[in-house]
Design an enzyme around this catalytic site. Structure first.
Site, PDB file in Angstrom:
ATOM      1  CB  VAL A 116       6.512   4.900 -17.378  1.00  0.00           C
ATOM      2  CG1 VAL A 116       7.241   5.856 -18.314  1.00  0.00           C
ATOM      3  CG2 VAL A 116       6.527   3.477 -17.945  1.00  0.00           C
ATOM      4  CB  CYS A 117       3.001   4.381 -13.511  1.00  0.00           C
ATOM      5  SG  CYS A 117       3.284   5.916 -12.600  1.00  0.00           S
ATOM      6  N   PRO A 118       3.856   1.202 -13.820  1.00  0.00           N
ATOM      7  CG  PRO A 118       3.323  -1.030 -13.213  1.00  0.00           C
ATOM      8  CD  PRO A 118       3.522  -0.122 -14.406  1.00  0.00           C
TER       9      PRO A 118
END
Lengths: 266, 103
Positions: free
Chosen positions: B37-39
């Site tokens: 997932v981000c980041p």
């Protein structure tokens, strides 16, 4: 070197910055910074340098932690009272970030030892609390051409400047000689609001990171002055003094000197 | 999303001028960041691209929908060229193809 998965997570907010990236982070991890003092300025500066992953941080300090330090010297704690500040800060910084090697130098800089002590480092951070050390550090950095990030605080006002020897002003271009003993009060006499060194030490850490990364404009030929009560920053120009006693082409000071310790030392 | 090429996340891209059929784009490097997932998605992309030369092309396989928007935006902001953003229908996966322009 390759990053471990832990390092990728730890430094992710650095790595996604265009100005840092993995390459910049590796520069930080291989950088060697020497801090003069683990007091009001050195604690926040060193804290952020350690968090940022500056690989080697040396701390020169011969003092022990006292209760009166803890209002501002945030790397120390009630549990480290009486401990040498260099050891106390080392313990704090290494527990924040095990990537960082903190070298505790438990002693005082003087004209005979300073060149050997700072020679191996890339950048020097001055967080000292007295004029003899401040001038000694400036002169030694000029002689060795070491970048110097200098900070100072009193009451509600602080100053930061970055000396890049050969490429800008030095501390003596700004203030040629130390003030006479007793003229400028110490924090012990005059007091300091505890957050102030946090602001100034953090600005010093920011200057160090910029120098390591080679990004932005350092406080070269300028002095940043922070007035906490008015919540005001002023940046004043500090031209290189062509007659500077230490960094001009014809210096009158060609060797290091220890100023008389008639100055108040905290 | 029914179309092959998503416009989602690419509408704001200034440098997204190159659209080619998938078969014509040859990538020099492929990374699979499914599950991230981000980041960390962009962190992995950036670290991979740092190892590449300007002009080389990377193909990124991912499954985090937000990243399908954010990665092209971030790449574009940092001076790289996004060549393609495509949802692989029915799989929940996306492919992003980008060319490195600058270090």
């Amino acid at each position: 070197m390759e990053f471990t998965e832990d390092q990728i997570q730890r430094y992710s907010r650095h790595i996604i910055l265009a100005e840092v990236g993995g390459k910049g982070q590796k520069k930080l991890l291989s950088a060697k910074v020497l801090m003069v003092g683990a007091g009001g300025l050195g604690c926040p500066a060193g804290f952020y340098l350690a968090a940022a992953g500056v690989g080697t941080i040396a701390i020169v300090d011969d003092d022990r932690v006292e209760l009166s330090n803890l209002q501002r010297q945030i790397a120390h704690s009630t549990k480290t009272l009486g401990m040498l500040k260099a050891d106390s800060a080392k313990q704090t910084f290494e527990s924040l970030n095990p990537d960082v090697n903190v070298v505790a130098i438990k002693g005082r800089l003087n004209k005979d030892n300073i060149l050997d002590i700072i020679r191996d480092y890339d950048i020097v951070v001055d967080g000292s609390d007295n004029f003899p050390t401040r001038y000694l550090v400036n002169d030694a950095c000029v002689f060795l051409k070491k970048p110097l990030v200098s900070g100072a605080i009193l009451r509600f006002e602080g100053q930061v400047t970055t000396v890049l020897p050969g490429d800008g002003h030095c501390y003596r271009c700004l203030f040629e000689v130390p003030p006479p003993p007793g003229l400028v009060p110490s924090c012990q006499e005059a007091g300091v609001l505890g957050v102030l060194p946090g602001v100034i030490g953090s600005l010093q850490a920011m200057e160090v990171l910029k120098l390591i990364l080679g990004k932005g404009q350092p406080l070269k030929n300028s002095l940043l002055i922070y007035d906490a009560l008015r919540a005001n920053f002023r940046k004043v120009k500090v031209p290189k003094n062509p007659e500077c006693p230490v960094c001009s082409e014809h210096p009158s000071i060609t060797e290091l000197q220890d100023y008389d310790a008639g100055y108040c030392q905290l | 999303m029914t179309g092959a090429v998503s416009t989602q996340g690419t509408a704001s891209l200034k440098k997204c001028e190159v659209f080619m059929p998938e078969s014509e784009i040859k990538s020099d490097k492929k990374i699979d960041i499914k599950g991230l997932v981000c980041p960390y998605t962009f962190v992995k992309v950036k670290l991979a691209m740092e190892e590449m030369e300007p002009g080389q092309v990377i193909e990124i396989l991912l499954d985090y929908p937000e990243a399908a928007k954010n990665i092209p935006k971030s790449l574009s902001e940092q001076g790289q060229t996004v060549m393609k953003v495509q949802e692989l229908e029915g799989t929940g996966n996306w492919i992003i193809i980008a060319r490195k322009e600058t270090d």
